[in-house]
Motif scaffolding. Structure first.
Motif, mmCIF file in Angstrom:
data_model
loop_
_atom_site.group_PDB
_atom_site.id
_atom_site.type_symbol
_atom_site.label_atom_id
_atom_site.label_comp_id
_atom_site.label_asym_id
_atom_site.label_seq_id
_atom_site.Cartn_x
_atom_site.Cartn_y
_atom_site.Cartn_z
ATOM 1 N N CYS A 1 0.918 -1.132 -0.046
ATOM 2 C CA CYS A 1 -0.088 -0.081 -0.033
ATOM 3 C C CYS A 1 0.978 1.330 0.018
ATOM 4 O O CYS A 1 1.788 1.570 0.932
ATOM 5 N N CYS B 1 -0.135 3.110 3.570
ATOM 6 C CA CYS B 1 0.102 2.672 4.946
ATOM 7 C C CYS B 1 1.216 1.719 4.881
ATOM 8 O O CYS B 1 1.776 1.440 6.059
ATOM 9 N N HIS C 1 0.821 -1.638 4.032
ATOM 10 C CA HIS C 1 0.362 -2.809 4.297
ATOM 11 C C HIS C 1 0.627 -3.621 2.807
ATOM 12 O O HIS C 1 0.401 -2.973 1.899
ATOM 13 N N CYS D 1 -6.642 -1.242 -0.023
ATOM 14 C CA CYS D 1 -6.089 -1.712 0.995
ATOM 15 C C CYS D 1 -7.090 -2.239 1.768
ATOM 16 O O CYS D 1 -7.740 -1.188 2.561
ATOM 17 N N SER E 1 -6.298 -2.491 5.003
ATOM 18 C CA SER E 1 -5.958 -1.813 6.325
ATOM 19 C C SER E 1 -6.514 -0.411 6.411
ATOM 20 O O SER E 1 -6.927 0.089 7.397
ATOM 21 N N CYS E 2 -6.340 0.524 5.087
ATOM 22 C CA CYS E 2 -6.486 2.014 5.409
ATOM 23 C C CYS E 2 -7.515 2.492 4.178
ATOM 24 O O CYS E 2 -7.946 3.502 4.199
HETATM 25 ZN ZN LIG Z 1 -2.772 1.119 3.305
#
Ligand SMILES: [Zn+2]
Length: 97
Positions: free
Chosen positions: A10, A13, A15, A24, A26-27
């Protein structure tokens, strides 16, 4: 195409995901750069006796867990392996000498 397994990192972030995803997890960002996982550690081993295949779940050095084919022989959990993406698209692992 045989040296490591290409993954996506990513751009927001950091990830790492495998296989690739549009967003992503995660974000939620959608910008990616390429990252290559070259090694990993065996977490779980599955022997499919009927098919004559040993599968290993390997935690890659970048984080994602891959299901890989193992060429044969003893394979304790915790073994450090190198990861290869074969031309067929199959992922294999080999013990690091
Ligand atoms: Zn991310």
């Amino acid at each position: 195409m045989s040296d490591g397994v290409p993954m996506r990192r990513c751009g927001s972030c950091g990830h790492v995901v495998f296989p690739p995803r549009p967003l992503c997890p995660s974000c939620g960002a959608s910008s990616w750069s390429e990252a290559v996982a070259r090694t990993g550690v065996v977490e779980e081993v599955t022997v499919r006796r009927a098919a004559g295949v040993t599968l290993a779940s390997v935690r890659s050095d970048l984080g994602p867990v891959l299901t890989t084919r193992w060429p044969g022989g003893e394979l304790p959990e915790g073994t450090a392996v190198e990861l290869r993406l074969e031309p067929s698209g199959r992922i294999t692992s080999r013990r690091i000498p």
